[in-house]
Design a protein around this motif. Structure first.
Motif, mmCIF file in Angstrom:
data_model
loop_
_atom_site.group_PDB
_atom_site.id
_atom_site.type_symbol
_atom_site.label_atom_id
_atom_site.label_comp_id
_atom_site.label_asym_id
_atom_site.label_seq_id
_atom_site.Cartn_x
_atom_site.Cartn_y
_atom_site.Cartn_z
ATOM 1 N N TYR A 110 0.922 -1.286 -0.146
ATOM 2 C CA TYR A 110 0.028 -0.009 0.093
ATOM 3 C C TYR A 110 0.918 1.277 0.131
ATOM 4 O O TYR A 110 2.082 1.020 0.371
ATOM 5 C CB TYR A 110 -0.927 -0.075 1.054
ATOM 6 N N PRO A 111 0.251 2.352 -0.448
ATOM 7 C CA PRO A 111 1.033 3.779 -0.590
ATOM 8 C C PRO A 111 1.217 4.299 0.861
ATOM 9 O O PRO A 111 0.350 4.188 1.796
ATOM 10 C CB PRO A 111 0.384 4.474 -1.363
ATOM 11 N N ILE A 112 2.314 4.898 1.234
ATOM 12 C CA ILE A 112 2.539 5.542 2.504
ATOM 13 C C ILE A 112 2.542 7.077 2.223
ATOM 14 O O ILE A 112 2.395 7.459 0.784
ATOM 15 C CB ILE A 112 3.777 5.369 3.153
ATOM 16 N N LYS A 113 2.395 7.910 3.106
ATOM 17 C CA LYS A 113 2.527 9.398 2.827
ATOM 18 C C LYS A 113 3.398 9.861 1.800
ATOM 19 O O LYS A 113 3.087 10.901 1.335
ATOM 20 C CB LYS A 113 2.769 10.007 4.226
ATOM 21 N N THR A 114 4.582 9.467 1.711
ATOM 22 C CA THR A 114 5.627 9.781 0.583
ATOM 23 C C THR A 114 5.142 9.629 -0.681
ATOM 24 O O THR A 114 5.821 10.035 -1.490
ATOM 25 C CB THR A 114 6.960 9.192 0.967
ATOM 26 N N GLY A 115 4.432 8.748 -0.761
ATOM 27 C CA GLY A 115 3.884 8.316 -2.188
ATOM 28 C C GLY A 115 4.340 7.106 -2.540
ATOM 29 O O GLY A 115 4.091 6.345 -3.670
ATOM 30 N N HIS A 116 5.386 6.521 -1.890
ATOM 31 C CA HIS A 116 6.083 5.247 -2.194
ATOM 32 C C HIS A 116 5.185 4.296 -1.504
ATOM 33 O O HIS A 116 4.434 4.380 -0.690
ATOM 34 C CB HIS A 116 7.625 5.257 -1.786
ATOM 35 N N PHE A 117 5.456 2.852 -2.141
ATOM 36 C CA PHE A 117 4.378 1.814 -1.718
ATOM 37 C C PHE A 117 5.504 1.010 -0.533
ATOM 38 O O PHE A 117 6.942 1.244 -0.806
ATOM 39 C CB PHE A 117 4.353 0.760 -2.894
ATOM 40 N N THR A 118 4.725 0.304 0.304
ATOM 41 C CA THR A 118 5.619 -0.265 1.199
ATOM 42 C C THR A 118 4.868 -1.712 1.331
ATOM 43 O O THR A 118 3.843 -1.947 0.884
ATOM 44 C CB THR A 118 5.362 0.195 2.589
ATOM 45 N N VAL A 119 5.662 -2.603 1.717
ATOM 46 C CA VAL A 119 5.312 -4.079 1.675
ATOM 47 C C VAL A 119 5.153 -4.384 3.364
ATOM 48 O O VAL A 119 6.423 -4.422 4.126
ATOM 49 C CB VAL A 119 6.259 -5.006 1.189
ATOM 50 N N LYS A 120 3.979 -4.813 3.798
ATOM 51 C CA LYS A 120 3.944 -5.261 5.244
ATOM 52 C C LYS A 120 3.450 -6.523 5.450
ATOM 53 O O LYS A 120 2.415 -7.028 5.059
ATOM 54 C CB LYS A 120 2.927 -4.283 5.824
ATOM 55 N N GLU A 121 4.164 -7.538 6.038
ATOM 56 C CA GLU A 121 3.714 -8.763 6.073
ATOM 57 C C GLU A 121 2.619 -8.960 7.097
ATOM 58 O O GLU A 121 2.694 -8.214 8.224
ATOM 59 C CB GLU A 121 4.932 -9.834 6.586
ATOM 60 N N VAL A 122 1.552 -9.686 6.835
ATOM 61 C CA VAL A 122 0.451 -9.946 7.696
ATOM 62 C C VAL A 122 -0.100 -11.257 8.269
ATOM 63 O O VAL A 122 -0.792 -11.447 9.115
ATOM 64 C CB VAL A 122 -0.929 -9.160 7.041
ATOM 65 N N THR A 143 -10.020 -7.908 9.385
ATOM 66 C CA THR A 143 -9.059 -7.588 10.846
ATOM 67 C C THR A 143 -7.564 -7.367 10.994
ATOM 68 O O THR A 143 -7.185 -7.237 11.695
ATOM 69 C CB THR A 143 -9.226 -9.053 11.722
ATOM 70 N N LEU A 144 -7.127 -7.609 9.776
ATOM 71 C CA LEU A 144 -5.831 -7.124 9.423
ATOM 72 C C LEU A 144 -5.282 -5.907 8.934
ATOM 73 O O LEU A 144 -4.506 -5.657 8.373
ATOM 74 C CB LEU A 144 -5.269 -8.191 8.304
ATOM 75 N N SER A 145 -6.390 -4.850 8.981
ATOM 76 C CA SER A 145 -6.298 -3.535 8.476
ATOM 77 C C SER A 145 -6.162 -3.411 6.820
ATOM 78 O O SER A 145 -5.475 -2.563 6.483
ATOM 79 C CB SER A 145 -5.093 -2.830 9.222
ATOM 80 N N PHE A 146 -6.839 -4.392 6.355
ATOM 81 C CA PHE A 146 -6.839 -4.341 4.750
ATOM 82 C C PHE A 146 -7.840 -3.276 4.262
ATOM 83 O O PHE A 146 -8.797 -3.156 4.964
ATOM 84 C CB PHE A 146 -7.167 -5.568 4.182
ATOM 85 N N GLU A 147 -7.090 -2.312 3.355
ATOM 86 C CA GLU A 147 -8.080 -1.309 2.763
ATOM 87 C C GLU A 147 -8.335 -1.506 1.449
ATOM 88 O O GLU A 147 -7.452 -1.962 0.573
ATOM 89 C CB GLU A 147 -7.453 0.059 3.173
ATOM 90 N N ILE A 148 -9.626 -1.412 0.912
ATOM 91 C CA ILE A 148 -9.766 -1.488 -0.528
ATOM 92 C C ILE A 148 -8.799 -0.871 -1.310
ATOM 93 O O ILE A 148 -8.541 0.399 -1.186
ATOM 94 C CB ILE A 148 -11.269 -1.143 -0.740
ATOM 95 N N GLY A 149 -8.079 -1.605 -2.224
ATOM 96 C CA GLY A 149 -7.215 -0.768 -3.164
ATOM 97 C C GLY A 149 -5.865 -1.049 -2.859
ATOM 98 O O GLY A 149 -4.727 -0.937 -3.706
ATOM 99 N N ASP A 150 -5.522 -1.815 -1.520
ATOM 100 C CA ASP A 150 -4.167 -2.321 -1.349
ATOM 101 C C ASP A 150 -4.093 -3.422 -2.393
ATOM 102 O O ASP A 150 -4.863 -4.150 -2.851
ATOM 103 C CB ASP A 150 -4.435 -2.996 -0.044
#
Length: 157
Positions: A110-122, A143-150
């Motif tokens: 998902y994108p972070i504030k800087t506009g770059h993407f991050t990869v977070k293991e869940v 329950t894992l904080s998934f957001e539509i668009g990720d």
């Protein structure tokens, strides 16, 4: 010496024992409330899933929109879909995931504030689970904080 009158246990001198070191349970902040979805009445979401054997994709692979990794599977699903359901769907399209000893590692991209993407293991699941080796298969996207668009990146280990 026996306890008397419901005062609890007492030491030899008649003083009550100190409270248990464990004390009352500490209540953490509750997580986001998540309720199951009525799949008959709720429209599914499009989940873009990227699979890779050996590890997760580097976040740089997602830097340019439209130039994501080629090994993509598009799945229509709901927020209450579990990692076990997604494991079974990945096994249908990725032969490597069908190995008896395969371990699937799930990460949100998902994108972070800087506009770059991050990869977070869940979470991680085994291709074929059993009681001797529990996994995260029962965790739902919601329950894992998934957001539509990720995106979902799946490493097949």
């Amino acid at each position: 010496m026996a306890a008397r009158g419901g005062d609890g246990q007492r030491r030899g001198g008649g003083r009550p024992l100190p409270p248990s070191a464990r004390g009352p349970p500490v209540h953490n902040k509750p997580g986001p409330r998540f309720e199951p979805v009525d799949r008959e009445k709720t429209c599914p979401l499009l989940l873009r899933v990227f699979t890779k054997v050996g590890g997760h994709h580097n976040q740089a692979k997602f830097a340019v929109r439209g130039k994501e990794p080629k090994d993509e599977v598009q799945i229509y699903t709901w927020m209450d879909a579990t990692l076990r359901e997604l494991t079974d769907l990945v096994k249908e399209v990725a032969p490597e995931a069908r190995r008896r000893d395969a371990l699937l590692s799930f990460a949100f991209v998902y994108p972070i504030k800087t506009g770059h993407f991050t990869v977070k293991e869940v979470g991680k699941t085994f291709s074929y689970p059993n009681a001797r080796r529990p996994d995260d298969g029962s965790k739902a996207l919601g329950t894992l904080s998934f957001e539509i668009g990720d995106y979902l990146d799946v490493a097949i280990l």
